[in-house]
Design a protein around this motif. Structure first.
Motif, PDB file in Angstrom:
ATOM      1  N   GLN A  68      -7.444  21.092  -3.204  1.00  0.00           N
ATOM      2  CA  GLN A  68      -8.673  21.094  -3.970  1.00  0.00           C
ATOM      3  C   GLN A  68      -8.446  20.659  -5.408  1.00  0.00           C
ATOM      4  OE1 GLN A  68      -9.983  25.096  -3.425  1.00  0.00           O
ATOM      5  NE2 GLN A  68     -10.969  24.685  -1.461  1.00  0.00           N
ATOM      6  N   SER A  69      -7.222  20.876  -5.916  1.00  0.00           N
ATOM      7  CA  SER A  69      -6.941  20.499  -7.295  1.00  0.00           C
ATOM      8  C   SER A  69      -6.765  19.004  -7.445  1.00  0.00           C
ATOM      9  CB  SER A  69      -5.672  21.201  -7.789  1.00  0.00           C
ATOM     10  OG  SER A  69      -4.546  20.657  -7.122  1.00  0.00           O
ATOM     11  N   GLY A  70      -6.420  18.329  -6.352  1.00  0.00           N
ATOM     12  CA  GLY A  70      -6.237  16.894  -6.433  1.00  0.00           C
ATOM     13  C   GLY A  70      -7.560  16.163  -6.310  1.00  0.00           C
ATOM     14  N   GLY A  71      -7.557  14.895  -6.640  1.00  0.00           N
ATOM     15  CA  GLY A  71      -8.753  14.094  -6.534  1.00  0.00           C
ATOM     16  C   GLY A  71      -9.843  14.455  -7.510  1.00  0.00           C
ATOM     17  N   ARG A  72      -9.500  15.114  -8.612  1.00  0.00           N
ATOM     18  CA  ARG A  72     -10.523  15.497  -9.580  1.00  0.00           C
ATOM     19  C   ARG A  72     -11.209  14.277 -10.178  1.00  0.00           C
ATOM     20  NH1 ARG A  72      -8.479  20.737 -13.110  1.00  0.00           N
ATOM     21  NH2 ARG A  72      -7.918  22.060 -11.350  1.00  0.00           N
ATOM     22  N   LEU A  73     -10.446  13.214 -10.398  1.00  0.00           N
ATOM     23  CA  LEU A  73     -11.040  12.015 -10.969  1.00  0.00           C
ATOM     24  C   LEU A  73     -11.777  11.179  -9.934  1.00  0.00           C
ATOM     25  CD1 LEU A  73      -8.204  10.910 -13.431  1.00  0.00           C
ATOM     26  CD2 LEU A  73     -10.406  11.927 -13.998  1.00  0.00           C
ATOM     27  N   LEU A  74     -11.594  11.541  -8.653  1.00  0.00           N
ATOM     28  CA  LEU A  74     -12.280  10.822  -7.583  1.00  0.00           C
ATOM     29  C   LEU A  74     -13.525  11.552  -7.097  1.00  0.00           C
ATOM     30  CD1 LEU A  74      -9.500   9.358  -5.240  1.00  0.00           C
ATOM     31  CD2 LEU A  74     -11.214   8.103  -6.548  1.00  0.00           C
ATOM     32  N   GLU A  75     -13.819  12.694  -7.650  1.00  0.00           N
ATOM     33  CA  GLU A  75     -14.981  13.425  -7.174  1.00  0.00           C
ATOM     34  C   GLU A  75     -16.245  12.589  -7.336  1.00  0.00           C
ATOM     35  OE1 GLU A  75     -16.851  16.443 -10.036  1.00  0.00           O
ATOM     36  OE2 GLU A  75     -14.722  16.542 -10.548  1.00  0.00           O
ATOM     37  N   GLU A  76     -17.151  12.751  -6.392  1.00  0.00           N
ATOM     38  CA  GLU A  76     -18.401  12.004  -6.432  1.00  0.00           C
ATOM     39  C   GLU A  76     -19.299  12.569  -7.528  1.00  0.00           C
ATOM     40  OE1 GLU A  76     -20.307  11.822  -2.685  1.00  0.00           O
ATOM     41  OE2 GLU A  76     -18.675  10.734  -1.691  1.00  0.00           O
ATOM     42  N   ILE A  77     -19.756  11.707  -8.409  1.00  0.00           N
ATOM     43  CA  ILE A  77     -20.615  12.121  -9.516  1.00  0.00           C
ATOM     44  C   ILE A  77     -21.993  11.514  -9.325  1.00  0.00           C
ATOM     45  CG2 ILE A  77     -20.980  12.007 -12.002  1.00  0.00           C
ATOM     46  CD1 ILE A  77     -18.016  12.074 -12.399  1.00  0.00           C
ATOM     47  N   VAL A  78     -22.988  12.374  -9.358  1.00  0.00           N
ATOM     48  CA  VAL A  78     -24.375  11.936  -9.253  1.00  0.00           C
ATOM     49  C   VAL A  78     -24.906  11.683 -10.657  1.00  0.00           C
ATOM     50  CG1 VAL A  78     -26.707  12.593  -8.555  1.00  0.00           C
ATOM     51  CG2 VAL A  78     -24.746  13.180  -7.104  1.00  0.00           C
ATOM     52  N   VAL A  79     -25.473  10.499 -10.884  1.00  0.00           N
ATOM     53  CA  VAL A  79     -25.982  10.117 -12.199  1.00  0.00           C
ATOM     54  C   VAL A  79     -27.486   9.876 -12.111  1.00  0.00           C
ATOM     55  CG1 VAL A  79     -23.788   9.107 -12.901  1.00  0.00           C
ATOM     56  CG2 VAL A  79     -25.515   7.660 -11.808  1.00  0.00           C
ATOM     57  N   THR A  80     -28.108   9.855 -13.272  1.00  0.00           N
ATOM     58  CA  THR A  80     -29.548   9.586 -13.348  1.00  0.00           C
ATOM     59  C   THR A  80     -29.803   8.371 -14.230  1.00  0.00           C
ATOM     60  OG1 THR A  80     -29.685  11.227 -15.120  1.00  0.00           O
ATOM     61  CG2 THR A  80     -30.276  11.953 -12.896  1.00  0.00           C
ATOM     62  N   ALA A  81     -28.950   7.373 -14.121  1.00  0.00           N
ATOM     63  CA  ALA A  81     -29.056   6.172 -14.948  1.00  0.00           C
ATOM     64  C   ALA A  81     -30.341   5.403 -14.686  1.00  0.00           C
ATOM     65  CB  ALA A  81     -27.842   5.267 -14.700  1.00  0.00           C
ATOM     66  N   GLN A  82     -30.951   5.586 -13.503  1.00  0.00           N
ATOM     67  CA  GLN A  82     -32.209   4.918 -13.168  1.00  0.00           C
ATOM     68  C   GLN A  82     -33.336   5.931 -12.987  1.00  0.00           C
ATOM     69  OE1 GLN A  82     -31.412   0.780 -11.151  1.00  0.00           O
ATOM     70  NE2 GLN A  82     -30.611   2.359  -9.798  1.00  0.00           N
ATOM     71  N   LYS A  83     -33.229   7.073 -13.745  1.00  0.00           N
ATOM     72  CA  LYS A  83     -34.262   8.116 -13.723  1.00  0.00           C
ATOM     73  C   LYS A  83     -34.435   8.711 -12.334  1.00  0.00           C
ATOM     74  CE  LYS A  83     -35.445   7.581 -18.092  1.00  0.00           C
ATOM     75  NZ  LYS A  83     -35.298   8.593 -19.136  1.00  0.00           N
ATOM     76  N   ARG A  84     -33.407   8.638 -11.517  1.00  0.00           N
ATOM     77  CA  ARG A  84     -33.364   9.318 -10.223  1.00  0.00           C
ATOM     78  C   ARG A  84     -31.909   9.558  -9.868  1.00  0.00           C
ATOM     79  NH1 ARG A  84     -32.888   5.073  -5.960  1.00  0.00           N
ATOM     80  NH2 ARG A  84     -33.053   3.025  -6.964  1.00  0.00           N
ATOM     81  N   GLU A  85     -31.660  10.502  -8.999  1.00  0.00           N
ATOM     82  CA  GLU A  85     -30.285  10.872  -8.668  1.00  0.00           C
ATOM     83  C   GLU A  85     -29.672   9.865  -7.714  1.00  0.00           C
ATOM     84  OE1 GLU A  85     -30.293  14.867  -7.226  1.00  0.00           O
ATOM     85  OE2 GLU A  85     -30.578  15.734  -9.227  1.00  0.00           O
ATOM     86  N   GLN A  86     -28.479   9.340  -8.124  1.00  0.00           N
ATOM     87  CA  GLN A  86     -27.744   8.377  -7.303  1.00  0.00           C
ATOM     88  C   GLN A  86     -26.252   8.584  -7.511  1.00  0.00           C
ATOM     89  OE1 GLN A  86     -30.018   4.965  -9.218  1.00  0.00           O
ATOM     90  NE2 GLN A  86     -29.805   4.138  -7.148  1.00  0.00           N
ATOM     91  N   ASN A  87     -25.485   8.272  -6.479  1.00  0.00           N
ATOM     92  CA  ASN A  87     -24.038   8.242  -6.646  1.00  0.00           C
ATOM     93  C   ASN A  87     -23.670   7.122  -7.605  1.00  0.00           C
ATOM     94  OD1 ASN A  87     -21.195   7.336  -6.067  1.00  0.00           O
ATOM     95  ND2 ASN A  87     -21.289   9.059  -4.638  1.00  0.00           N
ATOM     96  N   VAL A  88     -22.768   7.401  -8.531  1.00  0.00           N
ATOM     97  CA  VAL A  88     -22.431   6.426  -9.569  1.00  0.00           C
ATOM     98  C   VAL A  88     -21.923   5.124  -8.972  1.00  0.00           C
ATOM     99  CG1 VAL A  88     -20.060   7.288  -9.854  1.00  0.00           C
ATOM    100  CG2 VAL A  88     -21.217   6.141 -11.768  1.00  0.00           C
ATOM    101  N   GLN A  89     -21.302   5.170  -7.788  1.00  0.00           N
ATOM    102  CA  GLN A  89     -20.764   3.964  -7.162  1.00  0.00           C
ATOM    103  C   GLN A  89     -21.840   3.112  -6.507  1.00  0.00           C
ATOM    104  OE1 GLN A  89     -17.697   3.668  -8.703  1.00  0.00           O
ATOM    105  NE2 GLN A  89     -17.049   2.777  -6.758  1.00  0.00           N
ATOM    106  N   SER A  90     -23.052   3.623  -6.416  1.00  0.00           N
ATOM    107  CA  SER A  90     -24.116   2.868  -5.752  1.00  0.00           C
ATOM    108  C   SER A  90     -25.087   2.239  -6.737  1.00  0.00           C
ATOM    109  CB  SER A  90     -24.880   3.787  -4.787  1.00  0.00           C
ATOM    110  OG  SER A  90     -25.588   4.782  -5.501  1.00  0.00           O
ATOM    111  N   VAL A  91     -24.792   2.287  -8.039  1.00  0.00           N
ATOM    112  CA  VAL A  91     -25.684   1.758  -9.064  1.00  0.00           C
ATOM    113  C   VAL A  91     -25.053   0.504  -9.678  1.00  0.00           C
ATOM    114  CG1 VAL A  91     -26.968   2.265 -11.164  1.00  0.00           C
ATOM    115  CG2 VAL A  91     -26.431   4.108  -9.561  1.00  0.00           C
ATOM    116  N   GLY A  92     -25.793  -0.588  -9.682  1.00  0.00           N
ATOM    117  CA  GLY A  92     -25.268  -1.850 -10.206  1.00  0.00           C
ATOM    118  C   GLY A  92     -25.352  -1.938 -11.717  1.00  0.00           C
ATOM    119  N   ILE A  93     -24.769  -0.962 -12.402  1.00  0.00           N
ATOM    120  CA  ILE A  93     -24.686  -0.910 -13.852  1.00  0.00           C
ATOM    121  C   ILE A  93     -23.262  -0.503 -14.205  1.00  0.00           C
ATOM    122  CG2 ILE A  93     -25.568   0.202 -15.953  1.00  0.00           C
ATOM    123  CD1 ILE A  93     -28.133   0.847 -14.458  1.00  0.00           C
TER     124      ILE A  93
END
Length: 857
Positions: A68-93
């Protein structure tokens, strides 16, 4: 000049400490490390015993904890860059997003620290570490007047922070930060020409009570022996089935790390009792309270209150001797370069043929014998020093001698509230309202010559409020996803920026304040639409536009006040109005009203080659409204025609790749961008003041990041950026005959960052060591790109060794920041014609800290 203006020369070899100081630092590091290990061992024994009493921990449990301690930098982060929740890897920004746990893990403690872990982002600013701003991909306007808004927006919980004093704050109880690069003005409607940084607070939970208390105590590795620490705590949970709350506090306090040897080499009397205080201290208190109401499954109401205040000594600047070089152009003398002063240099300035032109202390372009008799002089009082013979005791080290430096001299304060209502109209449409109010107060001082010469000081004060309202609809129907809304912003900003000539100053007529008062009210109205159409499972098309109507009402006056105190401004009578307009009846204020209609837009395509690989390309139009200069009085006047400046428009073309690799054990992202800038709002500083000018510019750059977790417990992130930028036809002074193509300020050509973390079972819990290093190539802090107006490259290294108990309740860590004791430049001012010097500030020295954290859930 007064007889007290005696030569002053010193050297580091004459200082009363060296080896003893180094030995104390080494003993401190060893001692703190030992305490950390002992504390970790004691806590390990206690919690291991408790865990054993409840349930034995098996080897499989330990392996799971390690995993559980590993992969901290690989954790999936949900962002609101387009005013809605999306995985950061799925946003073309181009987005760098970090969770609160990641920020804590790598020692990111202030809002500006995120610049070190996001290549392409750099820190710029106006008053050393006490008022900073971001440069994103070379887009920056480092005007130091507090009335200015920056081209890179800073948001907290979807609310715009309109004034510079509110943008530099301690990070506490943060859920995540999103750094969006490139124009974002379509969905984030305020001054996001270059990009934005969005901080999102941790929100209350309804399932349980949770919280933590986190404290750190340590010492800066400098001759000042500045010690201190910080305390952060939070607690939140349900008050009922429909109401939850979360409260958080932050307190940071440490002494000044820049040791002040004043009155060593003093010229003129002291500017007041207590002069010569150590600088670089901090006493900051922050708090946040959040209430969340969920009366039904469809309705959520959130209320947030924020408060922060800081008390600090005068801004921590140091001086380095510089010399101006002039050439004859068009029958007159024009400055063409500024150089670092050599050890044997005695000239005040360099004219055609290498002659000494003398000084120009009043910045009126009349040198030596050209000016009024006795007002200027030739030569320097000592070889290699400034005009008065001063040179810093240890160069860019942590020693200085400055007279205008007082304890608790500067303060900043901001507070506000934020309301958010979210209502699901049906399964496809959500209505959101966000209202925000913020208040900002600030008064900060810095010594103009950063030396023991009682000449003058610069101050900046602000009393401002901002009110914003956003109403938007989010919807989705089949392949169509859309956002539409309206936004309103009012900023009422009253600022003072000036030069203080204190008691005992060597300047005739002191004490008095040479004040520039600027009052600017802004009303901005906008509507926006953003649409994504999924053509199929692989291909998506995105279009967005924002229309903006912006109105400004401006008043600007330069005047002289008879102020005695070095801690206050404008307390005496107004002796005279001196500008900035020179009409037939004499000097008078400048007033104006403007109304601009602007628009921003985006067109983007996203194509998923595979579920793990996405290609994207975009064209964007970013815009920032025009505004007004509020230049300092003194020296050559600025014509009234140069006070307004035009809107800037940035056409940005970008393409990129986002990918998950190695069966989920890694990520690789990269992008290329090209900027075509019309009327870039560039800050041109000359003499004792500066103005924003409009110039075209072109930028191009590459960015990339690779994140890996190749084995259990190991995280690696490598990232870098390259920027080639040019601002065209910049004048060396307003209205001057010489123009050049230059590199924008605070824009290193190369930046790189490495983040490494490794965790393993130890002492019944988990041990983790992390290291974070950031590299920056050299960069200019003055738009004229003179030789002396440059900070060198640097490599900052931070490290942390932490132990976490089995139930993750206790954490003990030993932190070292700026391990390599780098002198990383933050800000500089070219004052070669005023004091024969540049004033510069640097990041804090090495810090040793012991941290203990207790978590409750």
């Amino acid at each position: 000049m007064p007889a007290s203006c005696a030569p002053f020369v010193t050297s580091a070899s004459a200082l009363p400490f060296s080896d003893g100081y180094r030995r104390r630092s080494a003993r401190l590091a060893a001692g703190v490390a030992l305490v950390a290990l002992l504390a970790g061992g004691a806590a390990a024994a206690e919690e291991t015993a408790a865990a054993s009493a409840e349930q034995p921990q098996t080897a499989a449990d330990q392996s799971q904890t390690s995993a559980q301690s590993g992969g901290r930098l690989l954790e999936e982060i949900v962002v609101t860059a387009q005013k809605r929740e999306q995985n950061v890897q799925s946003v073309g920004i181009a987005i760098d997003a970090f969770s609160g746990e990641q920020l804590e893990d790598f020692g990111i403690q202030s809002s500006m620290d995120v610049a070190t872990i996001s290549p392409g982002v750099h820190v710029a600013g106006s008053h050393a570490g006490q008022q900073l701003q971001f440069s994103i991909r070379g887009v920056v306007n480092n005007d130091f007047n507090p009335v200015v808004e920056t081209p890179n927006a800073v948001y907290l919980d979807e609310a715009y922070i309109a004034a510079l004093p509110g943008q530099n704050f301690g990070l506490f109880d943060i859920e995540r930060v999103e750094i969006l690069k490139g124009p974002q003005g379509t969905l984030f409607g305020r001054n996001a020409t270059g990009g934005l940084v969005h901080y999102i607070s941790r929100q209350p939970t309804f399932d349980r009570w949770e919280g933590y208390a986190d404290g750190e105590f340590g010492l800066f590795d400098s001759p000042a022996d500045a010690y201190g620490g910080r305390i952060t705590a939070a607690l939140g949970g349900p008050l009922s089935d429909t109401v939850a709350t979360r409260a958080a506090i932050y307190w940071k306090r440490h002494g000044g790390y820049l040791k002040n040897l004043y009155p060593l080499g003093a010229v003129g009397g002291a500017p007041g009792p207590g002069a010569g205080a150590d600088m670089g201290d901090d006493d900051t208190l922050g708090s946040r309270l959040i209430l969340t109401f969920e009366p039904s499954d469809r309705l959520q109401i959130r209320l947030t209150g924020n408060f922060t205040r800081s008390r600090l000594a005068s801004s921590p600047y140091q001086a380095k001797p510089t010399i101006a070089v002039f050439d004859e152009v068009g029958g007159g003398l024009e400055i063409v370069n500024v150089l670092d002063v050599g050890p044997n240099e005695t000239r005040a300035s360099i004219g055609p043929g290498g002659i000494d032109l003398g000084t120009d202390l009043d910045n009126d372009a009349l040198f030596g014998s050209q000016d009024a008799p006795g007002s200027e002089f030739f030569g320097r009082f000592a070889p290699g020093g400034d005009f008065f013979g001063y040179r810093d005791p240890d160069g860019p080290g942590w020693l200085t001698s400055a007279d205008f430096a007082f304890k608790d001299h500067n303060f900043t304060r901001s507070w506000g509230w934020n309301g958010r209502v979210k209502y699901d109209i049906n399964q496809e449409i959500t209505l959101t309202w966000i209202g925000d109010f913020k208040s900002y107060d600030e008064l900060i001082f810095l010594d103009v010559d950063a030396a023991p010469v009682n000449q003058s000081a610069n101050y900046a004060a602000i009393d401002a409020t901002s009110v914003s309202q956003e109403l938007r609809l989010n919807g989705r129907h089949g392949p169509l996803t859309w956002v539409a809304g309206f936004y309103y912003l009012n900023i009422d900003n009253n600022s003072d920026d000036g030069l203080k000539f204190p008691i005992n100053s060597v300047v005739p007529g002191s004490p008095f304040d040479l004040n520039s008062e600027a009052n600017l009210e802004t009303n901005s109205y906008s509507g926006f639409v953003h649409v994504q159409y999924d053509v199929n499972e692989r291909l998506s098309l995105i279009l967005g536009v924002r229309l903006i109507e912006e109105k400004k009402d401006y008043f600007f006056e330069q005047a002289i006040y008879g102020t005695q105190s070095s801690f206050e401004i404008k307390t005496g009578p107004k002796f005279a109005v001196i500008g900035p307009v020179f009409g037939p009846g004499g000097p008078e204020p400048f007033t104006a009203k403007t109304s601009d209609t602007l628009w921003a837009g985006v067109a983007r395509v996203e194509y998923h080659v595979t579920p793990d690989v996405m290609l994207w390309a975009s064209a964007k139009r970013g815009v920032k409204a025009g505004s007004f200069n509020a230049q300092l009085a003194g020296g050559l006047g600025v014509p009234a025609s140069a006070i307004p400046y035009r809107p800037e428009v940035l056409y940005a073309y970008e393409t990129g790749l986002k990918s998950t690799i190695l069966d989920g054990m890694g990520r690789f992202n990269a992008n290329f961008f090209y900027y075509d800038y019309d009327d870039y709002q560039a800050f041109l500083f000359t003499g004792v003041s500066g103005v924003v000018v409009n110039n075209d510019a072109t930028y191009k750059g590459l960015e990339g990041d690779l994140t890996l977790s190749p084995v259990d417990g190991l995280d690696i992130r490598l990232s870098g950026a390259w920027i080639d930028a040019k601002v065209k036809d910049v004048p060396l002074r307003v209205g001057g005959p010489i123009v050049r193509d230059v590199r924008p300020t605070y824009t290193p050509k190369f930046q790189a960052n490495v983040m490494v973390g490794y965790a393993w079972p130890a002492f019944g819990g988990l041990m983790r060591i992390v290291g974070e290093g950031s590299y920056s190539s050299s960069f200019f802090y003055n738009l004229r790109n003179f030789d002396a107006d440059k900070f060198g490259s640097y490599f900052l290294l931070n490290t942390r060794l932490a132990w976490t108990s089995p139930a993750e309740r206790w954490e003990v860590a030993f932190n070292i920041r700026n391990l390599t004791q780098e002198k990383a430049g933050v800000l500089g001012f070219d004052l070669a014609t005023l004091c024969g010097c540049n004033e510069v500030s640097y990041r804090a020295p090495r810090w040793f800290g012991l941290q203990v954290k207790y978590s409750y859930n």
